[in-house]
Design an enzyme around this catalytic site. Structure first.
Site, PDB file in Angstrom:
ATOM      1  N   ASP A  14       0.850  -1.207   0.000  1.00  0.00           N
ATOM      2  CA  ASP A  14       0.000   0.000   0.000  1.00  0.00           C
ATOM      3  C   ASP A  14       0.881   1.251   0.000  1.00  0.00           C
ATOM      4  O   ASP A  14       0.580   2.242  -0.670  1.00  0.00           O
ATOM      5  CB  ASP A  14      -0.899  -0.021   1.255  1.00  0.00           C
ATOM      6  CG  ASP A  14      -2.181   0.765   1.091  1.00  0.00           C
ATOM      7  OD1 ASP A  14      -2.167   1.770   0.376  1.00  0.00           O
ATOM      8  OD2 ASP A  14      -3.203   0.384   1.691  1.00  0.00           O
ATOM      9  N   HIS A 206      -6.657   4.104   7.034  1.00  0.00           N
ATOM     10  CA  HIS A 206      -5.857   5.182   6.455  1.00  0.00           C
ATOM     11  C   HIS A 206      -6.022   6.406   7.361  1.00  0.00           C
ATOM     12  O   HIS A 206      -7.021   6.532   8.072  1.00  0.00           O
ATOM     13  CB  HIS A 206      -6.306   5.456   5.012  1.00  0.00           C
ATOM     14  CG  HIS A 206      -5.777   4.423   4.054  1.00  0.00           C
ATOM     15  ND1 HIS A 206      -4.673   4.626   3.269  1.00  0.00           N
ATOM     16  CD2 HIS A 206      -6.193   3.155   3.796  1.00  0.00           C
ATOM     17  CE1 HIS A 206      -4.428   3.539   2.555  1.00  0.00           C
ATOM     18  NE2 HIS A 206      -5.341   2.624   2.849  1.00  0.00           N
ATOM     19  N   CYS A 237      -4.490   4.542  -2.137  1.00  0.00           N
ATOM     20  CA  CYS A 237      -4.966   3.784  -3.293  1.00  0.00           C
ATOM     21  C   CYS A 237      -5.082   4.706  -4.502  1.00  0.00           C
ATOM     22  O   CYS A 237      -5.760   5.724  -4.433  1.00  0.00           O
ATOM     23  CB  CYS A 237      -6.319   3.149  -2.969  1.00  0.00           C
ATOM     24  SG  CYS A 237      -7.003   2.259  -4.368  1.00  0.00           S
TER      25      CYS A 237
HETATM   26  P1  HMG Z   1      -8.777  -5.561 -16.669  1.00  0.00           P
HETATM   27  O1  HMG Z   1      -8.134  -4.641 -17.656  1.00  0.00           O
HETATM   28  O2  HMG Z   1     -10.265  -5.604 -16.603  1.00  0.00           O
HETATM   29  O3  HMG Z   1      -8.201  -7.030 -16.747  1.00  0.00           O
HETATM   30  O4  HMG Z   1      -8.204  -5.137 -15.232  1.00  0.00           O
HETATM   31  P2  HMG Z   1      -8.313  -8.145 -17.845  1.00  0.00           P
HETATM   32  O5  HMG Z   1      -8.667  -9.397 -17.136  1.00  0.00           O
HETATM   33  O6  HMG Z   1      -9.192  -7.688 -18.974  1.00  0.00           O
HETATM   34  O7  HMG Z   1      -6.820  -8.237 -18.371  1.00  0.00           O
HETATM   35  C1  HMG Z   1      -6.158  -7.135 -18.984  1.00  0.00           C
HETATM   36  C2  HMG Z   1      -4.664  -7.398 -18.973  1.00  0.00           C
HETATM   37  O8  HMG Z   1      -4.174  -7.430 -17.623  1.00  0.00           O
HETATM   38  C3  HMG Z   1      -4.276  -8.741 -19.580  1.00  0.00           C
HETATM   39  O9  HMG Z   1      -2.984  -8.585 -20.135  1.00  0.00           O
HETATM   40  C4  HMG Z   1      -4.169  -9.642 -18.397  1.00  0.00           C
HETATM   41  O10 HMG Z   1      -3.340 -10.735 -18.591  1.00  0.00           O
HETATM   42  C5  HMG Z   1      -3.565  -8.708 -17.372  1.00  0.00           C
HETATM   43  P3  HMG Z   1      -2.756  -8.301 -21.714  1.00  0.00           P
HETATM   44  O11 HMG Z   1      -3.422  -9.447 -22.391  1.00  0.00           O
HETATM   45  O12 HMG Z   1      -3.441  -6.989 -21.976  1.00  0.00           O
HETATM   46  O13 HMG Z   1      -1.282  -8.238 -21.819  1.00  0.00           O
HETATM   47  N1  HMG Z   1      -3.880  -9.089 -15.991  1.00  0.00           N
HETATM   48  C6  HMG Z   1      -2.952  -9.198 -15.025  1.00  0.00           C
HETATM   49  N2  HMG Z   1      -1.622  -8.992 -15.015  1.00  0.00           N
HETATM   50  C7  HMG Z   1      -0.986  -9.198 -13.850  1.00  0.00           C
HETATM   51  N3  HMG Z   1      -1.611  -9.543 -12.703  1.00  0.00           N
HETATM   52  C8  HMG Z   1      -2.936  -9.748 -12.679  1.00  0.00           C
HETATM   53  C9  HMG Z   1      -3.650  -9.572 -13.873  1.00  0.00           C
HETATM   54  N4  HMG Z   1      -4.958  -9.677 -14.178  1.00  0.00           N
HETATM   55  C10 HMG Z   1      -5.076  -9.396 -15.471  1.00  0.00           C
HETATM   56  N5  HMG Z   1      -3.530 -10.076 -11.531  1.00  0.00           N
HETATM   57  C11 HMG Z   1      -7.554  -5.919 -13.056  1.00  0.00           C
HETATM   58  C12 HMG Z   1      -8.647  -5.827 -14.093  1.00  0.00           C
HETATM   59  C13 HMG Z   1      -8.170  -6.471 -11.809  1.00  0.00           C
HETATM   60  C14 HMG Z   1      -6.449  -6.838 -13.548  1.00  0.00           C
HETATM   61  C15 HMG Z   1      -6.944  -4.510 -12.824  1.00  0.00           C
HETATM   62  O14 HMG Z   1      -7.980  -3.595 -12.650  1.00  0.00           O
HETATM   63  C16 HMG Z   1      -6.038  -4.486 -11.620  1.00  0.00           C
HETATM   64  O15 HMG Z   1      -4.949  -5.018 -11.635  1.00  0.00           O
HETATM   65  N6  HMG Z   1      -6.483  -3.822 -10.543  1.00  0.00           N
HETATM   66  C17 HMG Z   1      -5.712  -3.761  -9.313  1.00  0.00           C
HETATM   67  C18 HMG Z   1      -5.835  -2.376  -8.784  1.00  0.00           C
HETATM   68  C19 HMG Z   1      -4.994  -2.193  -7.544  1.00  0.00           C
HETATM   69  O16 HMG Z   1      -3.960  -2.800  -7.351  1.00  0.00           O
HETATM   70  N7  HMG Z   1      -5.457  -1.285  -6.669  1.00  0.00           N
HETATM   71  C20 HMG Z   1      -4.756  -0.967  -5.467  1.00  0.00           C
HETATM   72  C21 HMG Z   1      -4.833  -2.054  -4.468  1.00  0.00           C
HETATM   73  S1  HMG Z   1      -6.394  -2.083  -3.600  1.00  0.00           S
HETATM   74  C22 HMG Z   1      -6.151  -0.964  -2.309  1.00  0.00           C
HETATM   75  O17 HMG Z   1      -5.191  -0.240  -2.290  1.00  0.00           O
HETATM   76  C23 HMG Z   1      -7.128  -0.966  -1.173  1.00  0.00           C
HETATM   77  C24 HMG Z   1      -6.575  -1.683   0.061  1.00  0.00           C
HETATM   78  O18 HMG Z   1      -5.368  -1.078   0.512  1.00  0.00           O
HETATM   79  C25 HMG Z   1      -7.594  -1.655   1.189  1.00  0.00           C
HETATM   80  C26 HMG Z   1      -8.133  -0.239   1.424  1.00  0.00           C
HETATM   81  O19 HMG Z   1      -7.370   0.644   1.816  1.00  0.00           O
HETATM   82  O20 HMG Z   1      -9.339  -0.093   1.188  1.00  0.00           O
HETATM   83  C27 HMG Z   1      -6.280  -3.151  -0.218  1.00  0.00           C
HETATM   84 MG    MG Z   2      -5.243   0.634   1.744  1.00  0.00          MG
END
Ligand code: HMG
Ligand code: MG
Length: 304
Positions: A14, A206, A237
């Site tokens: 994070d 946070h 985030c």
């Molecule tokens: P999408 O574009 O809908 O995904 O994104 P997709 O399934 O259509 O795939 C698109 C491309 O991404 C493909 O690659 C997949 O292979 C690849 P391409 O064919 O274009 O080369 N892909 C991946 N690559 C690596 N790792 C993966 C993965 N999945 C698909 N896991 C997706 C949907 C979920 C992937 C995207 O939106 C994403 O990665 N989101 C993550 C966002 C994130 O990390 N946010 C921050 C963390 S959450 C947070 O901070 C909150 C928290 O702290 C708690 C709080 O405070 O509330 C936890």
């Molecule tokens: Mg967080």
């Protein structure tokens, strides 16, 4: 013997995911090692997410490969099955799925609506159970969503119950934008703890409004004994407007120490880890208490 509270440092995930300066895997490992040296045993080491969505988390497989061996609970955030596969292939045995209590946040964060996000979690949880992998689930925007406002506690309760039934090893109630005040923390947690059990819950605050430590206190009073925190108060985030850093690990440890809990964490070594986080990112102010802690270290009142 003092009662134990577990602190899970999410700084390497994070804390770094939203930095303009992207750290090298070797630098991320350096930070993790400094946290271990301070006595942390639970660390979220990175995320297996789309590198297009979060460039700073690319290379988490390299981070995982460079982790020291030992009795540590290293975890990684995953958003979907692909993340699960990448994480487990990298040797990670503790994964953290993420789902928000609000539909808009799910769409912005993981490009899924609520129903799809829950189905993805259930699918991954079933796989994790089969593989013997610990899978916790973050319930983001558990108090307030930057797009939809206040969240109905019944929605969080229902979602948490479904996720536990599907095999989640723990629900991490997350105040994504740091909007909750201690009274709101208690309102949500009291019935959740009564119905789901404190051992199945942890909290992730946070510190946007400076109430992070007060929120931890409120959660401790409700029986929660496991908290996420971030070294130096790094965090945020990229998909939640207004989200600033996590509650700082040093602030949480100091308060828990003074409350008589055992965390196993050395404050002086923690400040050394915060210094490294500042050096590496160029953007880490430290916790509210860090000036005071530094003075105590100088005076010899807090020993390394
Ligand atoms: P999408 O574009 O809908 O995904 O994104 P997709 O399934 O259509 O795939 C698109 C491309 O991404 C493909 O690659 C997949 O292979 C690849 P391409 O064919 O274009 O080369 N892909 C991946 N690559 C690596 N790792 C993966 C993965 N999945 C698909 N896991 C997706 C949907 C979920 C992937 C995207 O939106 C994403 O990665 N989101 C993550 C966002 C994130 O990390 N946010 C921050 C963390 S959450 C947070 O901070 C909150 C928290 O702290 C708690 C709080 O405070 O509330 C936890
Ligand atoms: Mg967080």
């Amino acid at each position: 013997m003092a009662e134990k509270v577990i602190i899970n440092d999410v700084g390497p995930r994070d804390g770094l995911q939203n930095q303009s300066k992207i750290l090298l895997p070797a630098e991320r490992i350096q930070l993790i090692n400094k946290l271990l040296a301070a006595g942390l045993t639970h660390i979220e080491v990175g995320a297996f997410v789309s590198p297009k969505a979060v460039p700073a988390m690319a290379g988490t497989d390299e981070v995982a490969a460079g982790l020291p061996k030992g009795d540590y609970a290293f975890s990684a955030l995953i958003p979907n099955r692909k993340g699960y596969e990448l994480a487990t292939a990298a040797g990670i045995r503790n994964v953290g799925l993420v789902i928000a209590a609000s539909n808009t946040m799910n769409e912005r964060n993981i490009n899924m609506n609520n129903d799809r996000a829950l189905a993805v979690c259930e699918d991954v949880l079933a796989q994790a159970r089969q593989d013997g992998v610990n899978a916790q689930v973050y319930v983001a925007t558990a108090w307030e969503c930057p797009f939809e406002g206040q969240i109905d506690a019944a929605v969080v309760a229902d979602l948490s119950e479904k996720l536990l039934a599907a095999g989640a090893t723990e629900i991490v109630l997350a105040d994504t934008i740091g909007a909750a005040a201690p009274a709101q923390v208690k309102t949500l947690l009291k019935p959740l703890v009564a119905n789901l059990g404190a051992a199945n819950l942890s909290c992730h605050f946070h510190d946007t409004r400076g109430m992070g430590v007060a929120d931890v206190f409120a959660a401790v009073e409700c029986g929660i004994r496991k908290f996420d925190a971030s070294i130096g108060g790094l965090g945020g985030c990229p998909f939640a407007p207004g989200a600033t850093g996590n509650v700082a690990t040093e602030d949480v440890v100091l308060m828990l120490n003074q409350m008589g809990f055992e965390t196993g964490i050395n404050l002086a070594a923690l400040i050394a880890a915060a210094d490294l986080a500042a050096e590496l990112t160029g953007n880490c102010d430290g916790g509210h208490s860090s000036r005071w802690i530094r003075k105590q270290i100088e005076k010899g009142a807090i020993a390394a």
